[in-house]
Design an enzyme around this catalytic site. Structure first.
Site, PDB file in Angstrom:
ATOM      1  N   GLY A 158       0.800  -1.232   0.000  1.00 15.83           N
ATOM      2  CA  GLY A 158       0.000   0.000   0.000  1.00 15.83           C
ATOM      3  C   GLY A 158       0.828   1.275   0.000  1.00 15.83           C
ATOM      4  O   GLY A 158       1.973   1.297  -0.465  1.00 15.83           O
ATOM      5  N   LYS A 214      10.839   8.949   3.633  1.00 15.72           N
ATOM      6  CA  LYS A 214      11.849   9.054   4.693  1.00 15.72           C
ATOM      7  C   LYS A 214      13.222   8.642   4.176  1.00 15.72           C
ATOM      8  O   LYS A 214      14.252   9.098   4.676  1.00 15.72           O
ATOM      9  CB  LYS A 214      11.453   8.231   5.907  1.00 15.72           C
ATOM     10  CG  LYS A 214      10.660   9.033   6.927  1.00 15.72           C
ATOM     11  CD  LYS A 214       9.228   9.275   6.610  1.00 15.72           C
ATOM     12  CE  LYS A 214       8.863  10.587   6.063  1.00 15.72           C
ATOM     13  NZ  LYS A 214       7.409  10.760   5.861  1.00 15.72           N
ATOM     14  N   SER A 236       1.035  21.595   4.288  1.00 12.43           N
ATOM     15  CA  SER A 236       0.919  20.712   5.440  1.00 12.43           C
ATOM     16  C   SER A 236       2.026  19.650   5.356  1.00 12.43           C
ATOM     17  O   SER A 236       3.000  19.822   4.628  1.00 12.43           O
ATOM     18  CB  SER A 236      -0.481  20.117   5.460  1.00 12.43           C
ATOM     19  OG  SER A 236      -0.771  19.707   6.774  1.00 12.43           O
ATOM     20  N   ILE A 287       2.859  16.543   4.129  1.00 10.99           N
ATOM     21  CA  ILE A 287       3.475  15.944   2.942  1.00 10.99           C
ATOM     22  C   ILE A 287       4.168  17.027   2.123  1.00 10.99           C
ATOM     23  O   ILE A 287       5.314  16.868   1.669  1.00 10.99           O
ATOM     24  CB  ILE A 287       2.402  15.186   2.112  1.00 10.99           C
ATOM     25  CG1 ILE A 287       1.937  13.964   2.906  1.00 10.99           C
ATOM     26  CG2 ILE A 287       2.923  14.793   0.741  1.00 10.99           C
ATOM     27  CD1 ILE A 287       0.774  13.191   2.285  1.00 10.99           C
ATOM     28  N   GLU A 306       0.545  28.181   0.023  1.00  4.73           N
ATOM     29  CA  GLU A 306      -0.417  27.689   1.018  1.00  4.73           C
ATOM     30  C   GLU A 306      -1.624  28.625   1.066  1.00  4.73           C
ATOM     31  O   GLU A 306      -1.476  29.839   1.148  1.00  4.73           O
ATOM     32  CB  GLU A 306       0.286  27.580   2.377  1.00  4.73           C
ATOM     33  CG  GLU A 306      -0.607  27.555   3.596  1.00  4.73           C
ATOM     34  CD  GLU A 306      -1.627  26.422   3.637  1.00  4.73           C
ATOM     35  OE1 GLU A 306      -1.319  25.298   3.212  1.00  4.73           O
ATOM     36  OE2 GLU A 306      -2.764  26.703   4.079  1.00  4.73           O
ATOM     37  N   GLY A 357      -3.974  17.311   0.599  1.00  3.17           N
ATOM     38  CA  GLY A 357      -4.770  16.426   1.460  1.00  3.17           C
ATOM     39  C   GLY A 357      -5.027  15.095   0.786  1.00  3.17           C
ATOM     40  O   GLY A 357      -4.576  14.843  -0.337  1.00  3.17           O
ATOM     41  N   ASP A 381      -6.657   4.322   6.843  1.00  6.63           N
ATOM     42  CA  ASP A 381      -7.019   5.665   6.381  1.00  6.63           C
ATOM     43  C   ASP A 381      -8.462   5.779   5.904  1.00  6.63           C
ATOM     44  O   ASP A 381      -9.039   6.859   5.913  1.00  6.63           O
ATOM     45  CB  ASP A 381      -6.097   6.088   5.216  1.00  6.63           C
ATOM     46  CG  ASP A 381      -4.710   6.494   5.692  1.00  6.63           C
ATOM     47  OD1 ASP A 381      -4.386   6.229   6.867  1.00  6.63           O
ATOM     48  OD2 ASP A 381      -3.954   7.067   4.886  1.00  6.63           O
ATOM     49  N   HIS A 412      22.435  11.472  30.268  1.00  3.39           N
ATOM     50  CA  HIS A 412      23.131  12.676  29.816  1.00  3.39           C
ATOM     51  C   HIS A 412      24.203  12.282  28.800  1.00  3.39           C
ATOM     52  O   HIS A 412      24.889  11.294  29.017  1.00  3.39           O
ATOM     53  CB  HIS A 412      23.786  13.383  30.997  1.00  3.39           C
ATOM     54  CG  HIS A 412      24.644  14.532  30.552  1.00  3.39           C
ATOM     55  ND1 HIS A 412      24.110  15.731  30.144  1.00  3.39           N
ATOM     56  CD2 HIS A 412      25.993  14.631  30.412  1.00  3.39           C
ATOM     57  CE1 HIS A 412      25.092  16.543  29.783  1.00  3.39           C
ATOM     58  NE2 HIS A 412      26.245  15.901  29.930  1.00  3.39           N
TER      59      HIS A 412
HETATM   60  C1  LIG Z   1       3.928  11.092   0.919  1.00  2.94           C
HETATM   61  C2  LIG Z   1       3.396  10.423   2.142  1.00  2.94           C
HETATM   62  C3  LIG Z   1       4.202  10.297   3.258  1.00  2.94           C
HETATM   63  C4  LIG Z   1       3.714   9.681   4.408  1.00  2.94           C
HETATM   64  N1  LIG Z   1       4.526   9.588   5.498  1.00  2.94           N
HETATM   65  C5  LIG Z   1       4.066   8.988   6.626  1.00  2.94           C
HETATM   66  C6  LIG Z   1       4.899   8.828   7.767  1.00  2.94           C
HETATM   67  O1  LIG Z   1       6.057   9.236   7.770  1.00  2.94           O
HETATM   68  N2  LIG Z   1       4.403   8.192   8.853  1.00  2.94           N
HETATM   69  C7  LIG Z   1       3.110   7.716   8.886  1.00  2.94           C
HETATM   70  O2  LIG Z   1       2.699   7.157   9.892  1.00  2.94           O
HETATM   71  N3  LIG Z   1       2.299   7.861   7.812  1.00  2.94           N
HETATM   72  C8  LIG Z   1       2.741   8.476   6.693  1.00  2.94           C
HETATM   73  N4  LIG Z   1       1.931   8.585   5.602  1.00  2.94           N
HETATM   74  C9  LIG Z   1       0.556   8.034   5.691  1.00  2.94           C
HETATM   75  C10 LIG Z   1       0.584   6.515   5.514  1.00  2.94           C
HETATM   76  O3  LIG Z   1       1.257   6.179   4.337  1.00  2.94           O
HETATM   77  C11 LIG Z   1      -0.841   6.009   5.478  1.00  2.94           C
HETATM   78  O4  LIG Z   1      -1.529   6.492   6.611  1.00  2.94           O
HETATM   79  C12 LIG Z   1      -0.877   4.487   5.510  1.00  2.94           C
HETATM   80  O5  LIG Z   1      -0.155   3.935   4.440  1.00  2.94           O
HETATM   81  C13 LIG Z   1      -2.334   4.046   5.437  1.00  2.94           C
HETATM   82  O6  LIG Z   1      -2.366   2.678   5.404  1.00  2.94           O
HETATM   83  P1  LIG Z   1      -3.705   1.915   5.092  1.00  2.94           P
HETATM   84  O7  LIG Z   1      -3.430   0.553   5.590  1.00  2.94           O
HETATM   85  O8  LIG Z   1      -4.862   2.614   5.653  1.00  2.94           O
HETATM   86  O9  LIG Z   1      -3.900   1.980   3.525  1.00  2.94           O
HETATM   87  P2  LIG Z   1      -2.906   1.906   2.267  1.00  2.94           P
HETATM   88  O10 LIG Z   1      -1.508   1.679   2.709  1.00  2.94           O
HETATM   89  O11 LIG Z   1      -3.184   3.084   1.465  1.00  2.94           O
HETATM   90  O12 LIG Z   1      -3.376   0.579   1.565  1.00  2.94           O
HETATM   91  C14 LIG Z   1      -4.605   0.456   0.931  1.00  2.94           C
HETATM   92  C15 LIG Z   1      -4.481  -0.556  -0.196  1.00  2.94           C
HETATM   93  O13 LIG Z   1      -5.770  -0.879  -0.661  1.00  2.94           O
HETATM   94  C16 LIG Z   1      -5.717  -1.053  -2.063  1.00  2.94           C
HETATM   95  N5  LIG Z   1      -7.087  -0.872  -2.580  1.00  2.94           N
HETATM   96  C17 LIG Z   1      -7.852   0.244  -2.532  1.00  2.94           C
HETATM   97  N6  LIG Z   1      -9.069   0.015  -3.048  1.00  2.94           N
HETATM   98  C18 LIG Z   1      -9.078  -1.276  -3.444  1.00  2.94           C
HETATM   99  C19 LIG Z   1     -10.050  -2.106  -4.055  1.00  2.94           C
HETATM  100  N7  LIG Z   1     -11.281  -1.669  -4.311  1.00  2.94           N
HETATM  101  N8  LIG Z   1      -9.706  -3.382  -4.357  1.00  2.94           N
HETATM  102  C20 LIG Z   1      -8.474  -3.858  -4.068  1.00  2.94           C
HETATM  103  N9  LIG Z   1      -7.509  -3.119  -3.468  1.00  2.94           N
HETATM  104  C21 LIG Z   1      -7.812  -1.847  -3.154  1.00  2.94           C
HETATM  105  C22 LIG Z   1      -4.751   0.011  -2.508  1.00  2.94           C
HETATM  106  O14 LIG Z   1      -4.192  -0.293  -3.776  1.00  2.94           O
HETATM  107  C23 LIG Z   1      -3.716  -0.026  -1.385  1.00  2.94           C
HETATM  108  O15 LIG Z   1      -2.653  -0.877  -1.682  1.00  2.94           O
HETATM  109  C24 LIG Z   1       2.390   9.174   4.431  1.00  2.94           C
HETATM  110  C25 LIG Z   1       1.577   9.270   3.302  1.00  2.94           C
HETATM  111  C26 LIG Z   1       2.070   9.875   2.165  1.00  2.94           C
HETATM  112  C27 LIG Z   1       1.179   9.964   0.964  1.00  2.94           C
END
Ligand SMILES: Cc1cc2nc3c(=O)[nH]c(=O)nc-3n(C[C@H](O)[C@H](O)[C@H](O)COP(=O)(O)OP(=O)(O)OC[C@H]3O[C@@H](n4cnc5c(N)ncnc54)[C@H](O)[C@@H]3O)c2cc1C
Length: 462
Positions: free
Chosen positions: A46, A57, A184, A186, A205, A270, A311, A444
């Protein structure tokens, strides 16, 4: 039988999405002897693994190396001319990201009782999902579909080639001028890393300050840090328009403002949940006005046998909240342990350098709540370890309930802030009074050793 029709395949559980919650849940369910289908339409792992935390990172680390190399002389280290090879920076990022993705792929592939389906899943009825020609049925369904970048309705945007968090990760050359819409988390991480790679960068912004969910002093210090590195920051950009030009585009932030010429445009305003194409109406799963799946405190949706994690449920927007969602669901279903979302304390980091580590409420939120509180704050210039490291930007701040002595929140914007904040978070989680932390002897020299000192010198919140 109608050609192309396949009988439904039966599972104990279907998990849609192989992000941060889906694979570990598949692990727990299969360990418990259940037959599980995991459906993924794109990349296993994901967002976090492929286009979020891990690649960004990794790039932040390259940018930090470039920054420190440029500052070498301050430490008595001669480095000569600094150059950044963007192709190598990208190759390092790809290597680390792919290694991680392969790890999750191999884990799922070797999981006894788990079948992975590649394709887009859509509900046909509350127990049935279709994935290409496969029809899957299960007693329980878990949604872990994540989110994607919002593409705002900006005049002219559709006429230019713009980047999101996904496509910018494919760049292996330096933009002539990177313009970023959004101020924000990202947006700020990409802004600083590209500036450190050597590109001119402008942040545009809409609001009056960066990272507007944070306290004003946090926003102001972030602004100073980025400004000191030569990033142009345009605030109050409340009427953004974009027009195509020969070598890129021109962006006007508000009526009457001078246009900004750019070569690359990143849109980072966002995220939105991937719930619009899941056929949720066929299952009767409710969403809110923004498309987030409505869940209860144990992550069950409006349908009794369907859960939503990560998410897509709007209860968090981080990898750790998604993983914690998995833990809550697994604890309730498999361990007879009634864990709840409301038990967790909000915590996250912003990975600019120095980073911001956050836990609990902001001071503004505490003020708005009307509670009597005490606030402690120390600039990083007073933290010996930060001085020794030559990294004295920022401050640490804590807010405590004046009556119960419970720690309500903390912000550590400074070197090691993403790690140090856990000292405070853990005391909050243990529901111990701030005096426990105040009396703990710390190592320390560390940034953490200043936390007890800060707690000794708090003043009432006005
Ligand atoms: C640029 C960026 C930097 C980030 N940095 C951080 C960080 O440093 N620390 C942190 O904690 N968070 C960070 N985040 C947020 C973090 O990546 C997400 O909160 C996290 O990956 C969410 O995980 P999830 O399991 O909810 O979903 P996701 O990891 O988004 O996984 C969802 C999966 O579902 C699949 N999917 C969707 N719909 C369907 C469908 N209908 N059928 C089959 N498959 C489907 C998608 O292809 C995807 O692979 C960042 C996000 C971004 C964009």
């Amino acid at each position: 039988m109608t050609p192309g029709f396949r009988e439904a395949q039966a599972f104990d559980a279907i998990i849609v999405g192989a992000g941060q919650a889906g694979p570990p849940l598949a692990g727990r369910l299969t360990e418990a002897g259940q037959r599980v289908a995991v459906v993924e339409r794109k990349l296993i792992g994901g967002t976090c693994v492929n286009t979020g935390c891990i690649p960004t990172k990794t790039l932040v680390a390259s940018a930090h190396a470039a920054h420190l190399a440029r500052r070498g002389a301050e430490y008595g280290v001669a480095t000569g001319q600094i150059s950044v090879d963007m192709a190598k920076v990208k190759a390092r990022k790809d290597d680390i990201m792919l290694n991680d993705r392969k790890g999750v792929e191999a884990w799922l592939a070797g999981m006894h009782g788990c079948t992975v389906f590649r394709g887009h899943a859509r509900f046909e009825d509350p127990h049935t999902l279709r994935v290409n020609d496969d029809v899957l049925r299960a007693d329980r369904i878990f949604l872990n579909v994540g989110g994607r970048a919002v593409v705002p309705d900006i005049p002219g945007l559709s006429d230019v080639e713009f980047l999101t968090n996904v496509s910018i990760l494919e760049l292996d050359t330096l933009p002539e001028h990177l313009v970023i819409i959004g101020g924000s988390y990202i947006a700020l991480e990409f802004a600083q890393m590209y500036r450190r790679f050597g590109a001119p960068v402008t942040i545009v912004e809409r609001g009056p300050r960066l990272a507007s969910r944070e306290d004003e002093d946090v926003s102001a210090t972030i602004n100073e840090i980025l400004d000191a590195e030569g990033i142009d920051i345009v605030l109050d950009a409340n009427d953004v328009r974009v027009a195509k030009r020969d070598n890129g585009f021109e962006l006007t932030p508000r009526a009457g403002a001078s246009p900004i010429q750019g070569s690359h445009l990143l849109v980072a305003v966002g995220r939105r949940p991937n719930t619009d194409d899941l056929g949720l109406e066929a299952a009767g799963v409710q969403t809110d006005a923004r498309g987030y799946i409505v869940v209860d405190d144990q992550l069950k949706t409006s349908v009794d046998h369907i859960w939503a994690m990560g998410d897509c449920n709007g209860e968090g927007a981080f990898t750790h909240t998604s993983y914690n969602d998995f833990e809550i669901v697994a604890a309730n279903l498999l361990d007879d342990d009634p864990r709840r979302v409301s038990d967790r304390i909000i915590t996250y980091a912003l990975y600019i350098d120095p980073p911001l580590g956050r836990a609990g409420m902001t001071v503004s939120q505490v003020r708005a709540s009307g509670r009597k509180a005490l606030v402690g704050k120390r600039p990083m210039t007073r933290v010996g370890r930060a001085v020794e490291k030559g990294e004295t930007q920022g401050f640490m701040k804590v807010v405590v309930d004046a009556e119960t002595h419970e720690i309500l929140g903390a912000a550590i914007l400074g070197v090691g802030g993403d790690e140090t904040v856990h000292a405070i978070l853990d005391v909050m989680s243990a529901k111990a009074p701030y005096t426990t932390l105040l009396r703990t002897m710390h190592i320390h020299p560390t940034v953490s050793e200043l936390i007890p000192t800060m707690l000794q010198e708090m003043s009432p919140l006005d």
